[in-house]
Design a protein around this motif. Structure first.
Motif, PDB file in Angstrom:
ATOM      1  N   GLU A 287      -9.021  -1.227   8.707  1.00  0.00           N
ATOM      2  CA  GLU A 287      -9.274  -0.181   7.714  1.00  0.00           C
ATOM      3  C   GLU A 287      -8.614   1.140   8.093  1.00  0.00           C
TER       4      GLU A 287
ATOM      5  N   ILE B 213      -9.919   3.052   2.718  1.00  0.00           N
ATOM      6  CA  ILE B 213      -9.947   1.661   2.270  1.00  0.00           C
ATOM      7  C   ILE B 213     -11.019   0.889   3.027  1.00  0.00           C
TER       8      ILE B 213
ATOM      9  N   THR C 237      -5.216  -9.287  -3.410  1.00  0.00           N
ATOM     10  CA  THR C 237      -5.231  -7.904  -3.917  1.00  0.00           C
ATOM     11  C   THR C 237      -5.084  -7.945  -5.441  1.00  0.00           C
TER      12      THR C 237
ATOM     13  N   GLY D 125      -2.271   3.488   2.752  1.00  0.00           N
ATOM     14  CA  GLY D 125      -2.579   3.588   1.333  1.00  0.00           C
ATOM     15  C   GLY D 125      -2.913   5.002   0.882  1.00  0.00           C
TER      16      GLY D 125
ATOM     17  N   LEU E 192      -4.821   0.636   7.334  1.00  0.00           N
ATOM     18  CA  LEU E 192      -4.566   0.480   5.899  1.00  0.00           C
ATOM     19  C   LEU E 192      -4.838   1.793   5.162  1.00  0.00           C
ATOM     20  N   SER E 193      -5.846   2.507   5.593  1.00  0.00           N
ATOM     21  CA  SER E 193      -6.163   3.775   4.924  1.00  0.00           C
ATOM     22  C   SER E 193      -5.005   4.757   5.079  1.00  0.00           C
TER      23      SER E 193
ATOM     24  N   THR F  88      -6.742  -0.127  -4.076  1.00  0.00           N
ATOM     25  CA  THR F  88      -7.192   0.041  -2.694  1.00  0.00           C
ATOM     26  C   THR F  88      -8.661  -0.338  -2.518  1.00  0.00           C
ATOM     27  N   ASP F  89      -9.315  -0.671  -3.609  1.00  0.00           N
ATOM     28  CA  ASP F  89     -10.757  -0.948  -3.494  1.00  0.00           C
ATOM     29  C   ASP F  89     -11.114  -2.406  -3.770  1.00  0.00           C
TER      30      ASP F  89
ATOM     31  N   LEU G   5       0.823  -1.210   0.000  1.00  0.00           N
ATOM     32  CA  LEU G   5       0.000   0.000   0.000  1.00  0.00           C
ATOM     33  C   LEU G   5       0.857   1.260   0.000  1.00  0.00           C
TER      34      LEU G   5
ATOM     35  N   GLY H 279       1.978   1.814  -3.418  1.00  0.00           N
ATOM     36  CA  GLY H 279       0.980   1.914  -4.477  1.00  0.00           C
ATOM     37  C   GLY H 279       0.949   0.741  -5.444  1.00  0.00           C
TER      38      GLY H 279
END
Lengths: 350, 350, 350, 350
Positions: free
Chosen positions: D220, D231, D252, D227, D223-224, D174-175, D167, D170
């Protein structure tokens, strides 16, 4: 084909669950009632999701009621704790039902011994002489006419079958018997207690209640009859990290030297007509997996000339042969069916 | 800090693996050589992926060579099968190395008994008197000057520690001892054989080699010394579906009535200075999980007045206390280190 | 009652063992031949001690011989490795036998895909169109007249049954399917290899062959037919420390929002006539124990509105439903028997 | 050597037990207080018999009291349920203590999200900004000055470490992230409930709380941050029949094609200075046993060109790395000690 309606009192434990498993596919006994105060109103499959798809799973759980059971069943299996079973038994017998009691309440002929080991006074001692000890290899004839069967304990089943030929034939000393028994965790029941959590049992092993387990007097009662002498045993249970299975390693002293081949022949003859007792070839020993899910009692024999001992090893499935399957065998006999109706089960391997 | 370089001969089995686990974090012994013909050239972590990140994992595996081992180590652990170990031992001792042999090759003082139980003539009987039996509780002083340690078997460790106080103090009859021992599957080694596959062991239990296991003479040798009499035991092993752990339930006859409290006190005094032997309170029994991954030997005591027996239950980790950890304890003593260097291990619970 | 004689080629693995377990108590199929070059001459119970006491256990093992099999059986189960099965199949079909092949040799319609995934050229591609894929829920009609059944793989059974209703009804995207499958150790077979030893599997968990397992093309072939589009799946297996059972968690994207109740109804209708597929109530999820030893495929459904996914969870017994039981179901159909003859098995709980 | 006195509030669960195991042999942190209302007065070894022989086992259990803890400790570990921990935390901080809270009470920065997922209003939202999320690989610097550490959940630890490099660099969409996680039974805690009994977990496998587990927002949140985008993950837990260990298989989508070797290099560089994150060689996958009892997080990487996915597999010990060991690492940093003091633990194999 007409089948015989039977009831199950006590659905929350493993013996109730095992009865349901066996009765779900039994050709001649049909489960028509299952009782539990706490779960009344639900179908049995709500408690036992694995029964989805079987008619037994659709049986509606009811609160226990003797009149209702008498109206809808001919025989009832009692899968409730000792102490509670004796009153149910009295009531159900009075209502005209046959009863197979899976608890210890009617196994001991002597109410004093019951009181001493279970810490309870027996409230129906008059029924004790009526109860037949439900070990088909020993009491098949009496079971055919029994109204009340005291279904044997799991450990006693494994020990009594293992020693019956040796004791009846006077092969071994009656005053030097040590039973080292190991049981799977289902033998401890389904009550939610911390010591039986997965992480407390898995990948571990322990002894418990050495010399003090309540199955001791039951073993001694039956061994004494078989040996024709008052027998005191050292009975010592252990807890295995497996679901099902008891393996008992039983140490005895031969009264006279004897070859293992001769002992084996004597055992094989003794059990020639017993469909479920498999006396293994010399050199083979039982494993609990070979009897998993079945009525088999596998027996292995070792003579140790260095110590003059006969070692008998027996393996059973504690839930099936040691409890619910044996209860069904008794119910079969009590109902005029072949002893092995619905019990011709192949071991689950692996 | 200067550490002592040690070598490991035999990396493919569980005892080699356990040695690597312990040495990976040992403060004073440093693994500098690991040998295997088949795996030569690879780093140790290629065989033991769990050692990634430890210096021990970077040790390059070499073909076994006495001169090279002598040049790079002061002490060598032999984790090779019996029969193979004796020649290695002779060669390594000749090269000036100290040796801890984890096999059975130097445990029995009498080469004739070795031949009878192992089916092999001993090729280096002259070395037998030099070997010290590596049980620190019995032989710590001799181990401090030993050049060759015969590391005890796993079952014998569990039985000898359990009976030493009773036999040295004359509490029990020497002619009526039954050991019912249960071991985890790592005791069977890491050879790929069908009976040790997961599906053959999991959720099952079996006895094996009743009265005939090769650890029997080793147990009898040490118990006879302790009891001051030639002792024959009935030793009977079983296979548990667990990774690690031995629990031995040992049945003896008290020569005179004695309370369990008195027995317990005698045991507690006997092991007062032994950091790893934990004599449990009366009423408590050992469990293999309480000793998992450690050097502990937990001992529980039961007196059964109904049968006049003293039942001793002991639990060890067969790989650590019963093999590689004990080998490290011996190596510690042979190297002038405290016996528990690198061995102050907390049990893995759960 | 006249029964149909059947043969078993390949007795050393778990699928052969499971066939023996099921056939031992099958009312209409009788095992009359079992073959193995290595074990020829022994009774089957020498290999499968748990069959002691069953007629199937007394069947003498013979070397495989097409003429002998044709003379003594009407149908043969092939429980031999892929690659070996194709020649046996050709030979047995030529001898007039019906064949249920438990290997992968006839599952893929395209010999090129077989070659690509199995690294083998198919030696009997002309037989491929004759083979019926043995999933009764999909191909029952064709199985009734089949001479050759390609018995499905264990993982594919769990995935195809889980996705059939969603794909046939266009509920989910065909280009975004992830299968995370977990299997018990019996799926790895009974070959003695170190990574499948008890101590390497017990109390651990691992992934393997992610994105590369040979069951992938079989899954894609059947899902593509169901979905009416070429489907590529991400199929990812894992090894569970249990004997039996596969649980597949399958992640899909709903093409349009839909309530879990509606999905459940669609699934329930789809499988209304399938006796073994149990679509669980909303809120319930499968467990491998609920299907242990049986033909059931339990399906649980979850709609995750946060991510727009439909998650389908299926559980089967990899040996029974995923291999030998399914083979017997196919043999039943091929023999004019009800699909569930001998397969009305209650789950082994616990 | 002077050591730092620490306290343990909550001794009845597995995280408390694991803290005791680690602290028992920690060179610089000394357990001086352990609290429990129910068990007050007993030594800790009465609750944890495996601690017999360690000074930590002799610590007397007391009723929790902030003043007493402040007088006798410098830092306290809270091993009590979420909801209960927040008040203890406020009180102990006010008394001048440092706190490592193993519950979820201070992990979520947003009290509204806490309320939504835990069904509880936060009673000390003012403390939320003070809490540092206790993942040393992400927040080591802040932990050195923290007074309050929110110790991460077990699942989040396994997922965040697995995805951080992908993450932050990149690599992946992410979705479209699916986490299929499997945990050993100790993760469920030590409360006596029927679904966690040995016979309900052993030899079985099940999914639970798919898409709804409370660790989701914690995953989340972190991770958000990593990233740089909000997320949403599909997080799906399962229950393994093992004591310890989490294996997460994370699916992923690569934003652009990339070789697995390149991904591996990027991960290896990312974790070059992290002593406990082991990025496995290409072709190797983690197993829970390789990290048993340790702080390691093993990461395996697979690129599936057929589906364009990067699959990341991570394995940790849920009790050590996923709870108590990580808490000790945080306490080390908060106390000015090296992060790995007392945590240089070798994996327990087998």
């Amino acid at each position: 084909m007409q089948t015989i309606p039977v009831g199950l009192v006590g659905v929350t434990g493993y013996t109730g669950m095992e009865l349901a498993r066996i009765l779900a596919v039994h050709p001649s006994l049909t489960l028509t009632r299952a009782t539990s105060r706490a779960e009344a109103g639900k179908p049995l499959k709500a408690i036992y999701p694995f029964l989805e798809g079987f008619p037994a799973g659709e049986v509606a759980i009811t609160a226990p009621n003797a009149a209702d059971l008498a109206a809808s069943c001919r025989l009832v299996f009692l899968a409730v704790p000792h102490g509670a079973a004796m009153d149910y038994t009295a009531e159900l017998l009075a209502a005209g039902l046959k009863v197979v009691d899976l608890s210890a309440d009617f196994r001991l002929l002597d109410a004093g011994i019951y009181a001493a080991w279970y810490g309870l006074d027996h409230r129906h001692p008059a029924l004790l002489p009526e109860a037949v000890y439900g070990l088909p290899e020993l009491y098949a004839e009496r079971l055919k006419t029994a109204k009340l069967t005291a279904n044997p304990g799991c450990y006693p089943t494994s020990v009594i079958l293992a020693l019956a030929p040796a004791l009846q034939n006077g092969l071994v000393a009656t005053d030097d018997i040590v039973c080292d028994s190991k049981s799977g965790a289902s033998g401890a029941g389904r009550k939610a207690v911390a010591p039986m959590l997965f992480c407390e049992v898995h990948d571990s092993f322990r002894a418990y209640n050495l010399g003090k387990h309540r199955h001791t007097p039951e073993i001694e009662q039956e061994l004494s009859k078989l040996g024709g002498a008052a027998i005191t045993v050292s009975f010592n249970p252990h807890l295995l990290p497996i679901d099902r299975g008891i393996l008992s390693t039983i140490y005895t002293k031969l009264v006279a030297p004897m070859s293992v081949e001769d002992v084996r022949q004597l055992y094989a003859r003794h059990y020639a007509d017993a469909p479920w007792v498999r006396v293994l070839p010399v050199g083979k020993l039982p494993e609990t997996r070979f009897v998993r899910g079945t009525m088999f009692c596998d027996i292995g024999l070792v003579v140790d000339p260095r110590t003059g001992r006969l070692i008998v090893v027996s393996a059973i499935d504690n839930l099936c042969r040691g409890a619910s399957g044996q209860a069904v065998a008794c119910a079969n006999l009590m109902s005029g069916l072949p002893v092995n109706a619905g019990l011709n089960l192949a071991p689950m391997m692996p």
